[in-house]
Structure formats: structure tokens, C-alpha cells
Design an enzyme around this catalytic site. Structure first.
Site, short mmCIF file in Angstrom:
data_model
loop_
_atom_site.label_atom_id
_atom_site.label_comp_id
_atom_site.label_asym_id
_atom_site.label_seq_id
_atom_site.Cartn_x
_atom_site.Cartn_y
_atom_site.Cartn_z
N ALA A 102 0.11 -1.47 0.04
CA ALA A 102 -0.03 -0.54 -0.13
C ALA A 102 1.43 1.47 -0.19
CB ALA A 102 -1.16 -0.08 1.37
N CYS A 103 0.75 2.18 -0.55
CA CYS A 103 1.16 3.44 -0.29
C CYS A 103 0.53 4.51 -1.06
CB CYS A 103 2.54 3.91 -1.69
SG CYS A 103 1.53 3.45 -3.62
N SER A 104 0.80 5.71 -1.16
CA SER A 104 -0.54 7.28 -1.26
C SER A 104 -1.53 7.00 -2.66
CB SER A 104 -0.34 8.50 -1.18
OG SER A 104 1.58 8.57 -1.98
N GLN A 122 -4.20 4.18 -0.24
CA GLN A 122 -4.36 3.95 1.16
C GLN A 122 -6.33 3.57 1.42
OE1 GLN A 122 -2.81 7.03 2.83
NE2 GLN A 122 -4.32 8.92 1.89
N GLY A 124 -1.43 4.05 -4.52
CA GLY A 124 -1.49 2.82 -5.00
C GLY A 124 0.02 2.99 -7.12
#
Length: 102
Positions: free
Chosen positions: A6-8, A38, A10
Site C-alpha cells: 500500500a502507498c498513497s 491507502q 497505489g
């Protein structure tokens, strides 16, 4: 094995996901690896065996650890060095170790 990153948005982890898939294939490891933003983590965590956050999202680890414990899913942050080098093999090993040690 199912590995969720997961990242800010995607998107910044998509290259890492591809490198991890290549590493898994090279080592004969059957793995489903995907990245989400997220805002999607709450739903996607239910499908995973491990949840890894990009270093820029490390603040979310504490938020999702209780949910991970409830689902018996390890939650951790990809070390900045592995993330920065886009080290698919290293992050794959991290995910496998977390799953094996839960």
C-alpha cells in the site's frame, strides 16, 4: 501466498510489485502480489497474507496493526533502502519472513 502493498496512490509501488513478481517466479514461489492506495487498504487487507506499506506511508502501520492482529495478518513497512532500490527479491523475502513468523 498473497502480498498486499500500500502507498498513497497505489502507483508508486507498481514497479516494486513487478520486481517482486519477477523474483517470485525466478525462485518458483507462487505468489499473488498487488498494490493499492491507502483508501483501499481496509477492504483489501482481508484478501492478504501480509500487508506492507511503502516508507512514505509508515504512519499507517499503527492504524492497521490492530486489524492485522484481528485477521492474523502481519503488517509492516518496507525499509526505505529496499524500497528505494526497488529490491523485489529483498521485499519478497521480508514478506515471506513475516508470514512464516506470524
Amino acid at each position: 501466498m498473497k502480498i498486499l502493498l500500500a502507498c498513497s496512490s497505489g502507483m508508486s509501488t507498481s514497479l516494486l510489485v513487478n520486481k517482486m513478481k519477477e523474483a517470485a517466479q525466478a525462485e518458483g514461489i507462487e505468489a499473488e502480489i498487488w498494490a493499492v492506495s491507502q483508501s483501499e487498504v481496509d477492504e483489501e487487507i482481508k484478501k492478504a497474507d501480509v500487508l506492507l506499506f511503502g516508507p512514505q506511508m509508515r504512519f499507517l502501520k499503527k492504524k492497521f496493526e490492530p486489524k492485522g492482529e484481528e485477521l492474523n495478518i502481519p503488517v509492516d513497512v518496507v525499509p526505505p533502502m529496499l524500497y528505494g532500490r526497488c529490491d523485489g527479491k529483498g521485499v519478497l523475502k521480508l514478506a515471506i519472513d513475516l508470514i512464516n513468523n506470524k
